[in-house]
Design a protein around this motif. Structure first.
Motif, mmCIF file in Angstrom:
data_model
loop_
_atom_site.group_PDB
_atom_site.id
_atom_site.type_symbol
_atom_site.label_atom_id
_atom_site.label_comp_id
_atom_site.label_asym_id
_atom_site.label_seq_id
_atom_site.Cartn_x
_atom_site.Cartn_y
_atom_site.Cartn_z
ATOM 1 N N ASP A 213 -4.545 18.495 4.776
ATOM 2 C CA ASP A 213 -4.827 17.368 5.674
ATOM 3 C C ASP A 213 -4.481 16.405 4.357
ATOM 4 O O ASP A 213 -4.195 16.740 3.492
ATOM 5 N N VAL A 214 -3.657 15.582 5.179
ATOM 6 C CA VAL A 214 -3.179 14.004 4.217
ATOM 7 C C VAL A 214 -4.129 13.096 4.177
ATOM 8 O O VAL A 214 -4.507 12.667 4.789
ATOM 9 N N ASP A 215 -3.718 12.044 3.300
ATOM 10 C CA ASP A 215 -4.401 10.591 2.763
ATOM 11 C C ASP A 215 -4.302 9.766 4.076
ATOM 12 O O ASP A 215 -2.466 9.490 3.881
ATOM 13 N N ILE A 216 -4.423 8.797 4.142
ATOM 14 C CA ILE A 216 -4.210 8.174 5.527
ATOM 15 C C ILE A 216 -4.957 6.567 5.066
ATOM 16 O O ILE A 216 -6.361 6.662 4.944
ATOM 17 N N GLN A 217 -4.355 5.450 5.405
ATOM 18 C CA GLN A 217 -5.236 4.314 5.294
ATOM 19 C C GLN A 217 -5.477 3.588 7.098
ATOM 20 O O GLN A 217 -4.778 3.865 7.445
ATOM 21 N N ALA A 218 -7.027 3.506 7.301
ATOM 22 C CA ALA A 218 -6.979 2.859 8.802
ATOM 23 C C ALA A 218 -7.392 1.608 8.811
ATOM 24 O O ALA A 218 -8.615 1.188 8.669
ATOM 25 N N ASP A 219 -7.056 0.601 8.959
ATOM 26 C CA ASP A 219 -7.014 -0.901 8.477
ATOM 27 C C ASP A 219 -7.439 -1.268 10.739
ATOM 28 O O ASP A 219 -8.309 -2.228 10.577
ATOM 29 N N THR A 220 -6.697 -0.592 10.763
ATOM 30 C CA THR A 220 -6.311 -0.713 12.459
ATOM 31 C C THR A 220 -6.157 0.675 13.159
ATOM 32 O O THR A 220 -5.616 0.871 13.116
ATOM 33 N N VAL A 221 -6.973 1.046 14.643
ATOM 34 C CA VAL A 221 -7.017 2.540 15.437
ATOM 35 C C VAL A 221 -6.103 1.516 16.508
ATOM 36 O O VAL A 221 -6.797 0.893 17.175
ATOM 37 N N CYS A 222 -5.004 2.124 17.141
ATOM 38 C CA CYS A 222 -4.470 1.999 18.595
ATOM 39 C C CYS A 222 -5.103 2.772 19.470
ATOM 40 O O CYS A 222 -5.392 4.323 18.948
#
Length: 255
Positions: A213-222
């Motif tokens: 698992d890695v940290d990720i920021q999700a502002d927009t999804v393609c």
């Protein structure tokens, strides 16, 4: 409250060749990345896509790519930062003219394909792209792969940035996308793709190909508009996100 934008690459037809189901998918997305003639698209397609996006109140973004129609902009080309700057300025200008003529406003810039992936790890290219966007219009939002050099470059120069995640792509431990040349680069099962997005939006985590698992920021999804089940997937992901308590709105209303 979790909030996310849904973006889709559009306007990728060219001349007599038709690609995607733009008009139908616009009902479910909140931002459109419009090809500007380098990797796909042409003036007529750009004009039509802009009009459709405005009719659906979808945020309009420039989708600048490498000059590679035959390879759909997915082949790496050894360009300099100066060339990247010039390509991006040129393509922003071309789409801006259509949007201006129709009484709209540009929302964002999202590089396409190989240019996007190269800029994710190359500081010279990412700085050049960010500078191009900033100098044309510092109010534009720069889309980049979450945790990438492109997002860092945009933030450094003073742009608003949107960290982008992908529904149907798998990830490596350094948060880059698995190369399309490698096995298991795509998530073929719709339920698995939607589950990945919900977890990224709610928990800020993604499971990589290395089972870490890695940290990720999700502002927009393609989501991709040219797949076999693109339309049904667009409808499904919008519905499932909202049913999961995630607010879906265009990025300019979120940042």
């Amino acid at each position: 409250m979790s909030v996310i934008d849904i973006n889709c690459d559009m306007g990728e037809s060219f001349g007599a060749y038709r690609l995607g189901t733009d008009e139908e998918i616009l009902k479910y997305v909140t931002s459109a990345n419009v090809a500007c003639g380098f990797h796909a698209g042409d003036p007529a397609t750009m004009f039509k896509t802009v009009k459709l996006a405005l009719e659906h109140n979808v945020g309009i973004g420039v989708h600048p790519g490498l000059p590679d129609l035959a390879g759909f902009g997915r082949r790496n080309i050894d360009i300099t930062p100066q060339e990247a700057y010039e390509m991006v300025v040129y393509q922003i200008g071309s789409l801006w003219a259509f949007v201006k003529a129709e009484g709209g406003n540009l929302q964002h810039v999202k590089p396409h394909g190989a240019l996007y992936n190269m800029a994710a790890v190359n500081k010279g290219l990412s700085n050049a792209i960010a500078e191009a966007v900033y100098k044309v219009n510092p109010e534009l939002i720069l889309f980049g792969l979450a945790n990438s050099e492109l997002v860092k470059a945009g933030e450094k120069i003073g742009l608003r940035t949107a960290s982008e995640v992908f529904a149907d792509r798998t990830y490596q431990q350094d948060c880059t996308l698995t190369s399309r040349k490698l096995p298991n680069c795509m998530i073929e099962n719709d339920d698995d793709a939607v589950a990945q997005v919900i977890r990224m939006a709610k928990e800020g985590k993604v499971l990589t190909q290395q089972d870490v698992d890695v940290d990720i920021q999700a502002d927009t999804v393609c989501i991709h508009g040219d797949g076999t089940h693109a339309l049904s997937f667009a409808e499904k992901i919008r519905k499932t996100l909202e049913e999961s308590g995630i607010t879906v709105r265009k990025i300019s209303e979120s940042l």
